[in-house]
Write an enzyme that holds these catalytic residues in place. Structure first.
Site, PDB file in Angstrom:
ATOM      1  N   ASP A 220     -10.577  -9.010   8.065  1.00 31.53           N
ATOM      2  CA  ASP A 220     -12.008  -8.877   7.757  1.00 31.53           C
ATOM      3  C   ASP A 220     -12.691 -10.246   7.729  1.00 31.53           C
ATOM      4  OD1 ASP A 220     -11.961  -6.167   7.645  1.00 31.53           O
ATOM      5  OD2 ASP A 220     -12.744  -5.997   5.608  1.00 31.53           O
TER       6      ASP A 220
ATOM      7  N   ASP B 229      -5.137  -7.114   5.809  1.00 30.99           N
ATOM      8  CA  ASP B 229      -6.349  -6.383   5.461  1.00 30.99           C
ATOM      9  C   ASP B 229      -7.481  -7.385   5.203  1.00 30.99           C
ATOM     10  OD1 ASP B 229      -8.099  -4.454   4.656  1.00 30.99           O
ATOM     11  OD2 ASP B 229      -6.961  -3.780   2.910  1.00 30.99           O
TER      12      ASP B 229
ATOM     13  N   ASP C 166      -3.019 -17.987   1.350  1.00 28.55           N
ATOM     14  CA  ASP C 166      -4.220 -18.604   0.766  1.00 28.55           C
ATOM     15  C   ASP C 166      -4.727 -19.748   1.632  1.00 28.55           C
ATOM     16  OD1 ASP C 166      -1.781 -19.720   0.050  1.00 28.55           O
ATOM     17  OD2 ASP C 166      -2.471 -20.494  -1.873  1.00 28.55           O
TER      18      ASP C 166
ATOM     19  N   LYS D 168       3.528 -15.309   1.689  1.00 28.54           N
ATOM     20  CA  LYS D 168       3.523 -16.090   0.443  1.00 28.54           C
ATOM     21  C   LYS D 168       4.989 -16.320   0.056  1.00 28.54           C
ATOM     22  CE  LYS D 168       0.570 -17.027  -2.272  1.00 28.54           C
ATOM     23  NZ  LYS D 168       0.009 -18.388  -2.519  1.00 28.54           N
TER      24      LYS D 168
ATOM     25  N   TYR E 178       0.818  -1.212   0.000  1.00 25.81           N
ATOM     26  CA  TYR E 178       0.000   0.000   0.000  1.00 25.81           C
ATOM     27  C   TYR E 178       0.855   1.266   0.000  1.00 25.81           C
ATOM     28  CZ  TYR E 178      -3.976  -3.035   1.093  1.00 25.81           C
ATOM     29  OH  TYR E 178      -4.939  -4.013   1.053  1.00 25.81           O
TER      30      TYR E 178
END
Ligand code: NAD
Length: 370
Positions: A255, A251, A227, A194, A143
């Site tokens: 959620d 992020d 994942d 990852k 970001y």
């Protein structure tokens, strides 16, 4: 009675002031019944600050935020300010606060309280007793990484670019927060990356492992690909204690974890920064929900996310775990007694207002601390 510490309350917009009023009542209760007073200052942020000062966060409020032990924020935003330029909107005030206080670790607990277990979209036997903490790196990664932008490569080809960047020190400081938290909880950290396809993920894994070896061998460390973590959060969420991950994965995973609990009105958060010269960590505590303009001004918002955020403040900024436990226990008892704001209403329960929920929690606190 000398003050335990300094708090800055920024109620903000919409339901922000309504839920923060209930937090204020608990602060007063602590002074009255537990002999723990705080020096409390209030300020404006978001749309309220735009209306008063023309900016979503004034320099004076920012300076106050830098001198207190912790900031308690309600929520910002609303349709009244939606047409304003992006960098002058209410949300920009919150972003500036987070950036200026260098709040690099975002803590989002996902807890399923027994009385609300049927509010989860997952089956009760999967989420009953769930208590996990997601630690998301908040100030680095994709970001913020440069280069970024949209390039015109000619011949009708356009290219969007963002860059995932992490330094070893950025990884170490957020991992340290996660390990220290795990020491106060279930002593397990799962680091999520990852590393199979991203060099920044490989560095992340190496640095977390090195820090673990050097300082935290008493904590059980595991690694998981992002994942797989997304799947495991649905399949078997109780396997986790503390999850630490980068800004992008955090992020999404926070959620996802939040939804396991079923209600936005119940979810607190903390954002922690670097240690200052006195060994004190800058901190901002706020409910995960926004300003809920659709229900603002009607005294029907759920104040529990804000109250739980204050409990986190007591626990992480003031080492007042006993009082934090007390607040959480009082809320649990009130819910067990059947009291519900509209967002968590269920058949057979008693619907109540924000204020009545606050009254009931204060009464439960009174009973718990006789
Ligand atoms: P929201 O979280 O404000 O509301 C989403 C839905 O959940 C609404 O139906 C709302 O009524 C309900 N809800 C939220 N909190 C509740 C509570 N405590 N009790 C009962 N119901 C509750 O999200 P949104 O509608 O997408 O955004 C509204 C405004 O809030 C926007 O201006 C947005 O930018 C802002 N926002 C601010 C923050 C923040 O201050 N950190 C976070 C998210 C959104």
């Amino acid at each position: 009675m000398s003050a335990k510490g300094k708090l800055l309350i920024l109620p903000g917009d919409g339901i922000g002031p309504e839920v923060m009023r209930q937090v204020r009542r608990i602060i007063d209760w602590l002074g009255r019944r537990r002999g723990t007073a705080f020096e409390v200052k209030e300020g404006l942020v978001g749309g309220a600050a735009i209306d008063a000062h023309g900016v979503p966060l004034s320099d004076a409020t920012l300076a106050d935020a830098k001198t207190v032990d912790a900031v308690l924020l309600g929520a910002v935003g609303g349709p009244k300010w939606d047409k304003i330029e992006f960098d002058k909107r209410p949300e920009a005030g919150l972003l500036r606060l987070r950036k200026e206080l260098e709040l690099f670790a975002n803590l989002r607990p996902a807890i399923v309280l027994d009385p609300l277990v049927d509010g989860s979209p997952l089956k009760a036997d999967i989420v009953k007793g769930l208590d996990i903490m997601i630690v998301r790196e908040l100030t680095g990664g994709i970001y913020y990484g440069e280069p970024r932008g949209i390039k015109d490569l000619g011949n009708g080809i356009r290219q969007g670019v963002n860059t995932q960047l992490y330094t070893n020190t950025e990884v170490q400081r957020v991992a340290r927060v996660a390990f220290e938290l795990a020491r106060k909880r279930g002593r397990k950290v799962c680091s999520v990356d990852k590393a199979n396809v991203m060099e920044s993920g490989l560095l992340w894994r190496e640095e977390v492992t090195a820090l673990h070896q050097a300082e935290f061998t008493d904590i059980e460390l595991s690694h998981m690909y992002a994942d797989n973590c997304a799947m495991q959060l649905i399949k078997n969420p109780r396997q986790f204690d503390v999850i630490v991950t980068d800004n992008l994965f955090g992020d999404m995973l926070s959620d996802e974890a939040a939804m396991l609990t079923g209600s936005l009105g119940m979810l607190p958060s903390a954002s922690l920064g670097a240690l200052d010269a006195n060994g004190h960590r800058r901190a901002l505590y706020e409910p995960v929900h926004g300003s809920a303009p659709d229900i603002a001004g009607r005294d029907i918002a759920n104040p529990i996310a804000a109250l739980f955020s204050f409990a986190m403040c007591l626990r992480y900024s003031f080492e007042m775990g006993t009082e934090a436990d007390l607040i959480e226990k009082a809320v649990s008892q009130v819910l067990k007694g059947g009291m519900r704001t509209s967002d968590i209403m269920a058949p057979g329960m008693a619907r109540c207002s924000t204020t009545v929920m606050g009254d009931s929690i204060v009464r439960a606190l009174d009973k718990l601390s006789v």
